[in-house]
Design a protein around this motif. Structure first.
Motif, PDB file in Angstrom:
ATOM      1  N   ILE A 150       0.828  -1.205   0.000  1.00 34.59           N
ATOM      2  CA  ILE A 150       0.000   0.000   0.000  1.00 34.59           C
ATOM      3  C   ILE A 150       0.862   1.255   0.000  1.00 34.59           C
ATOM      4  CG2 ILE A 150      -1.554   1.368   1.456  1.00 34.59           C
ATOM      5  CD1 ILE A 150      -3.029  -1.180   2.133  1.00 34.59           C
ATOM      6  N   VAL A 151       1.918   1.251   0.813  1.00 35.73           N
ATOM      7  CA  VAL A 151       2.823   2.412   0.830  1.00 35.73           C
ATOM      8  C   VAL A 151       3.408   2.631  -0.561  1.00 35.73           C
ATOM      9  CG1 VAL A 151       4.979   3.333   1.748  1.00 35.73           C
ATOM     10  CG2 VAL A 151       3.377   2.174   3.271  1.00 35.73           C
ATOM     11  N   PHE A 152       3.795   1.555  -1.209  1.00 36.16           N
ATOM     12  CA  PHE A 152       4.355   1.653  -2.560  1.00 36.16           C
ATOM     13  C   PHE A 152       3.321   2.196  -3.548  1.00 36.16           C
ATOM     14  CE2 PHE A 152       5.081  -0.254  -6.756  1.00 36.16           C
ATOM     15  CZ  PHE A 152       6.348   0.238  -7.026  1.00 36.16           C
ATOM     16  N   THR A 153       2.078   1.713  -3.461  1.00 36.84           N
ATOM     17  CA  THR A 153       1.061   2.152  -4.412  1.00 36.84           C
ATOM     18  C   THR A 153       0.665   3.607  -4.193  1.00 36.84           C
ATOM     19  OG1 THR A 153      -0.676   1.250  -2.966  1.00 36.84           O
ATOM     20  CG2 THR A 153       0.096  -0.146  -4.767  1.00 36.84           C
ATOM     21  N   TYR A 154       0.721   4.064  -2.943  1.00 35.72           N
ATOM     22  CA  TYR A 154       0.441   5.484  -2.695  1.00 35.72           C
ATOM     23  C   TYR A 154       1.416   6.356  -3.487  1.00 35.72           C
ATOM     24  CZ  TYR A 154      -3.016   5.067   1.039  1.00 35.72           C
ATOM     25  OH  TYR A 154      -4.164   4.831   1.748  1.00 35.72           O
ATOM     26  N   PHE A 155       2.674   6.011  -3.437  1.00 40.22           N
ATOM     27  CA  PHE A 155       3.667   6.840  -4.105  1.00 40.22           C
ATOM     28  C   PHE A 155       3.700   6.600  -5.604  1.00 40.22           C
ATOM     29  CE2 PHE A 155       4.781   7.635   0.167  1.00 40.22           C
ATOM     30  CZ  PHE A 155       5.391   8.886   0.160  1.00 40.22           C
ATOM     31  N   SER A 156       3.275   5.415  -6.028  1.00 40.17           N
ATOM     32  CA  SER A 156       3.121   5.186  -7.460  1.00 40.17           C
ATOM     33  C   SER A 156       2.025   6.096  -8.003  1.00 40.17           C
ATOM     34  CB  SER A 156       2.765   3.720  -7.734  1.00 40.17           C
ATOM     35  OG  SER A 156       3.780   2.874  -7.292  1.00 40.17           O
ATOM     36  N   ALA A 157       0.917   6.149  -7.263  1.00 40.28           N
ATOM     37  CA  ALA A 157      -0.196   7.010  -7.668  1.00 40.28           C
ATOM     38  C   ALA A 157       0.224   8.470  -7.691  1.00 40.28           C
ATOM     39  CB  ALA A 157      -1.370   6.804  -6.716  1.00 40.28           C
ATOM     40  N   TYR A 158       1.005   8.868  -6.691  1.00 38.12           N
ATOM     41  CA  TYR A 158       1.458  10.258  -6.630  1.00 38.12           C
ATOM     42  C   TYR A 158       2.374  10.585  -7.813  1.00 38.12           C
ATOM     43  CZ  TYR A 158       3.936  14.420  -5.141  1.00 38.12           C
ATOM     44  OH  TYR A 158       4.496  15.669  -5.088  1.00 38.12           O
ATOM     45  N   LYS A 159       3.196   9.632  -8.188  1.00 38.08           N
ATOM     46  CA  LYS A 159       4.103   9.848  -9.310  1.00 38.08           C
ATOM     47  C   LYS A 159       3.309  10.064 -10.599  1.00 38.08           C
ATOM     48  CE  LYS A 159       8.245   9.792 -11.227  1.00 38.08           C
ATOM     49  NZ  LYS A 159       9.282  10.788 -10.908  1.00 38.08           N
ATOM     50  N   VAL A 160       2.296   9.214 -10.819  1.00 42.81           N
ATOM     51  CA  VAL A 160       1.453   9.352 -12.007  1.00 42.81           C
ATOM     52  C   VAL A 160       0.710  10.685 -11.971  1.00 42.81           C
ATOM     53  CG1 VAL A 160      -0.553   8.418 -13.201  1.00 42.81           C
ATOM     54  CG2 VAL A 160       1.184   6.883 -12.304  1.00 42.81           C
ATOM     55  N   TYR A 161       0.204  11.031 -10.797  1.00 40.33           N
ATOM     56  CA  TYR A 161      -0.523  12.295 -10.629  1.00 40.33           C
ATOM     57  C   TYR A 161       0.382  13.485 -10.973  1.00 40.33           C
ATOM     58  CZ  TYR A 161      -1.935  16.352  -7.832  1.00 40.33           C
ATOM     59  OH  TYR A 161      -2.236  17.607  -7.400  1.00 40.33           O
ATOM     60  N   LYS A 162       1.582  13.455 -10.471  1.00 37.31           N
ATOM     61  CA  LYS A 162       2.513  14.566 -10.695  1.00 37.31           C
ATOM     62  C   LYS A 162       2.844  14.714 -12.183  1.00 37.31           C
ATOM     63  CE  LYS A 162       7.065  16.231  -9.333  1.00 37.31           C
ATOM     64  NZ  LYS A 162       8.303  15.920  -8.585  1.00 37.31           N
ATOM     65  N   ILE A 163       3.075  13.584 -12.856  1.00 39.06           N
ATOM     66  CA  ILE A 163       3.396  13.628 -14.292  1.00 39.06           C
ATOM     67  C   ILE A 163       2.222  14.191 -15.082  1.00 39.06           C
ATOM     68  CG2 ILE A 163       3.853  12.203 -16.319  1.00 39.06           C
ATOM     69  CD1 ILE A 163       5.430  10.318 -14.461  1.00 39.06           C
ATOM     70  N   GLN A 164       1.004  13.739 -14.748  1.00 40.88           N
ATOM     71  CA  GLN A 164      -0.178  14.178 -15.474  1.00 40.88           C
ATOM     72  C   GLN A 164      -0.416  15.673 -15.270  1.00 40.88           C
ATOM     73  OE1 GLN A 164      -2.029  12.330 -17.569  1.00 40.88           O
ATOM     74  NE2 GLN A 164      -3.133  14.205 -18.089  1.00 40.88           N
ATOM     75  N   ILE A 165      -0.288  16.142 -14.027  1.00 41.39           N
ATOM     76  CA  ILE A 165      -0.483  17.572 -13.742  1.00 41.39           C
ATOM     77  C   ILE A 165       0.527  18.409 -14.512  1.00 41.39           C
ATOM     78  CG2 ILE A 165      -0.225  19.324 -11.942  1.00 41.39           C
ATOM     79  CD1 ILE A 165      -2.875  17.975 -11.827  1.00 41.39           C
ATOM     80  N   THR A 166       1.763  17.958 -14.522  1.00 41.89           N
ATOM     81  CA  THR A 166       2.807  18.695 -15.236  1.00 41.89           C
ATOM     82  C   THR A 166       2.478  18.790 -16.721  1.00 41.89           C
ATOM     83  OG1 THR A 166       4.456  17.887 -13.669  1.00 41.89           O
ATOM     84  CG2 THR A 166       5.271  18.797 -15.739  1.00 41.89           C
ATOM     85  N   LYS A 167       2.016  17.696 -17.313  1.00 42.95           N
ATOM     86  CA  LYS A 167       1.672  17.706 -18.741  1.00 42.95           C
ATOM     87  C   LYS A 167       0.482  18.609 -19.023  1.00 42.95           C
ATOM     88  CE  LYS A 167       3.434  13.140 -19.990  1.00 42.95           C
ATOM     89  NZ  LYS A 167       3.074  11.791 -20.483  1.00 42.95           N
ATOM     90  N   PHE A 184      -9.993  15.592  -7.358  1.00 42.21           N
ATOM     91  CA  PHE A 184     -10.371  14.183  -7.287  1.00 42.21           C
ATOM     92  C   PHE A 184      -9.249  13.358  -6.653  1.00 42.21           C
ATOM     93  CE2 PHE A 184      -9.915   9.965  -9.205  1.00 42.21           C
ATOM     94  CZ  PHE A 184     -11.108   9.380  -8.808  1.00 42.21           C
ATOM     95  N   PHE A 185      -8.028  13.610  -7.066  1.00 40.07           N
ATOM     96  CA  PHE A 185      -6.893  12.848  -6.557  1.00 40.07           C
ATOM     97  C   PHE A 185      -6.734  13.058  -5.053  1.00 40.07           C
ATOM     98  CE2 PHE A 185      -2.441  12.502  -5.363  1.00 40.07           C
ATOM     99  CZ  PHE A 185      -2.122  11.237  -5.836  1.00 40.07           C
ATOM    100  N   ILE A 186      -6.780  14.309  -4.607  1.00 37.15           N
ATOM    101  CA  ILE A 186      -6.600  14.614  -3.184  1.00 37.15           C
ATOM    102  C   ILE A 186      -7.700  13.971  -2.343  1.00 37.15           C
ATOM    103  CG2 ILE A 186      -6.659  16.460  -1.468  1.00 37.15           C
ATOM    104  CD1 ILE A 186      -5.208  18.233  -3.461  1.00 37.15           C
ATOM    105  N   ALA A 187      -8.949  14.081  -2.808  1.00 37.98           N
ATOM    106  CA  ALA A 187     -10.073  13.517  -2.054  1.00 37.98           C
ATOM    107  C   ALA A 187      -9.970  11.993  -1.973  1.00 37.98           C
ATOM    108  CB  ALA A 187     -11.396  13.924  -2.706  1.00 37.98           C
ATOM    109  N   PHE A 188      -9.701  11.370  -3.089  1.00 34.50           N
ATOM    110  CA  PHE A 188      -9.649   9.912  -3.128  1.00 34.50           C
ATOM    111  C   PHE A 188      -8.499   9.374  -2.291  1.00 34.50           C
ATOM    112  CE2 PHE A 188      -8.438   5.834  -4.931  1.00 34.50           C
ATOM    113  CZ  PHE A 188      -9.668   5.171  -4.952  1.00 34.50           C
ATOM    114  N   MET A 189      -7.335   9.955  -2.435  1.00 30.70           N
ATOM    115  CA  MET A 189      -6.173   9.474  -1.695  1.00 30.70           C
ATOM    116  C   MET A 189      -6.317   9.744  -0.199  1.00 30.70           C
ATOM    117  SD  MET A 189      -4.351   7.962  -3.890  1.00 30.70           S
ATOM    118  CE  MET A 189      -2.792   7.734  -3.070  1.00 30.70           C
ATOM    119  N   SER A 190      -6.952  10.858   0.163  1.00 32.52           N
ATOM    120  CA  SER A 190      -7.161  11.173   1.583  1.00 32.52           C
ATOM    121  C   SER A 190      -8.073  10.144   2.239  1.00 32.52           C
ATOM    122  CB  SER A 190      -7.756  12.574   1.733  1.00 32.52           C
ATOM    123  OG  SER A 190      -6.866  13.552   1.248  1.00 32.52           O
ATOM    124  N   LEU A 191      -9.167   9.797   1.557  1.00 30.21           N
ATOM    125  CA  LEU A 191     -10.090   8.797   2.104  1.00 30.21           C
ATOM    126  C   LEU A 191      -9.408   7.439   2.219  1.00 30.21           C
ATOM    127  CD1 LEU A 191     -13.400   9.720   0.221  1.00 30.21           C
ATOM    128  CD2 LEU A 191     -12.846  10.147   2.619  1.00 30.21           C
TER     129      LEU A 191
END
Length: 411
Positions: A150-167, A184-191
């Protein structure tokens, strides 16, 4: 992965902590609150944080300690995960530019946009998918291997999120999409994170309970509480404040919140250091007259219960205990009930091997006696503390029996 080093990650981590240092105490408190409520769920049986109608108000110190403990462990896992993800990111970027990847893409007519979208969705929703696995895999796997995933997937998701936002920011016409995706990302990941913290608290406490009751390995604080009228109960201590003592009662299997004003004395000790009682050895241990009477009552109590002799058993217990334990059910009905169920403490009577007891301790001033008893069954070993009271007719009668954590005997 050329010229890859840990320095950028360390520098970035320090800058992030420094930028939000004022919010850190609030984060620690919030995480500690959720984690602590999770530790109560094994007692209440409620693993759904969204369906928790009653949150216990415990001490701020406990919230901060639990919050700091969890965030430290999570932070270490996050640091290691970030290193692994950055390495994998560089590797995937290198592979995506290779001729093999491009030929496969043409061969299977894979649209790059569709491919990357699927990967993003998998990574972003992966923490939630891991949480859904909890009811299937249980506490042990969730607390170990799945926690790291789960810790790994949290940061995987964050990495994808960061790349998408930058693009998206590069393309000014995509700004509305940036905001929507961002919220959407902040709400989903927070829950997902809140639920994860809650389950981790639940896992940690379930482990303590399993060690205490099934393995005899206790690393938790235990307490014996002395009430008014010389009543006592043993607890797995949860918290203690100036106004309340909060603990898990072994006998009732419930969390109890006790006002300090109703408590005469509290004895607490480290559960990893088992209590030791002097063992009563028949024909060897020298007992005084009072101890002999108390020991005789315990023997008679078990004999009456094993033979379903309700009338005799009731004559050996106090009226208060008769009302509390047996609800004043008539001896005849009790006898029939015991005969039909043919079990004691959830164990079939045919599996009963015997009991061993400690040397009774008593106080003539308070007219109270305590004795530790071990019940041996084919598939279980149960530990009990029995309280007796000296009544006006000169007989010692049992006033309370409570299951407790394991203890040891000494000669």
């Amino acid at each position: 992965m050329d010229n890859y080093s840990l320095k950028p990650i360390i520098v970035k981590t320090i800058k992030t902590v420094h930028s939000y240092y004022l919010l850190i105490p609030l984060l620690v408190y919030f995480v500690g609150f959720i984690y602590t409520q999770g530790t109560l769920s094994p007692y209440t049986g409620n693993l759904n944080i969204w369906n928790n109608n009653e949150f216990l108000s415990l001490s701020l110190e406990l919230y901060f300690i639990n919050g700091a403990h969890f965030l430290t462990r999570f932070g270490i896992g996050a640091f290691l995960a970030s290193i692994l993800i950055e390495s994998l990111s560089d590797l995937l970027q290198h592979l995506s530019n290779s001729k093999i990847f491009k030929s496969l893409q043409r061969k299977y007519i894979l649209s790059k946009n569709i491919y990357t979208t699927i990967i993003k969705l998998i990574l972003i929703f992966s923490p939630f998918f891991c949480l859904l696995l909890f009811p299937i895999i249980g506490y042990v796997w969730y607390g170990t291997i799945l926690n790291m995933i789960i810790v790994f997937t949290y940061f995987s998701a964050y990495k994808v999120y960061k790349i998408q936002i930058t693009k998206d920011i590069v393309h000014l016409n995509s700004l509305p999409n940036v905001k929507l995706y961002h919220y959407f990302f902040i709400a989903f990941m927070s829950l997902s994170f809140i639920f994860h913290v809650y389950l981790q608290g639940s896992f940690s406490q379930a482990t303590e309970i399993d060690k205490a009751f099934n393995k005899g390995e206790v690393s938790h604080k235990l307490s014996t509480v002395y009430y008014e009228k010389n009543n006592i109960s043993s607890y797995l201590k949860i918290d203690i404040t100036k106004e309340y003592f909060v603990g898990f009662n072994y006998s009732t299997k419930k969390i109890e919140v006790i006002p300090i004003s109703k408590i005469n004395k509290i004895e607490s000790w480290d559960g990893s250091k088992e209590h030791t009682y002097r063992k009563m050895i028949s024909g060897k241990t020298i007992l005084d007259d009072t101890q002999k009477k108390i020991n005789s009552q315990i023997d008679k109590f078990y004999n009456a219960r094993l033979k379903a002799n309700a009338s005799e058993l009731i004559s050996m217990i106090t009226k208060d205990f008769y009302q509390k334990e047996f609800r004043l059910i008539s001896p005849e009905i009790l006898r029939k009930k015991w005969t039909m169920t043919n079990e004691l403490h959830g164990q079939p009577l045919k599996d009963f091997l015997g009991v061993e007891m400690s040397v009774p301790t008593y106080s003539e001033e308070s007219k109270t006696s305590y004795i530790a008893v071990v019940e041996y069954w084919k598939e279980a070993t149960l530990f009990y503390k029995i309280t007796l009271k000296l009544e006006d007719d000169g007989l010692w009668r049992i006033s309370n029996t409570e299951r407790t954590v394991s203890f040891q005997f000494s000669d």
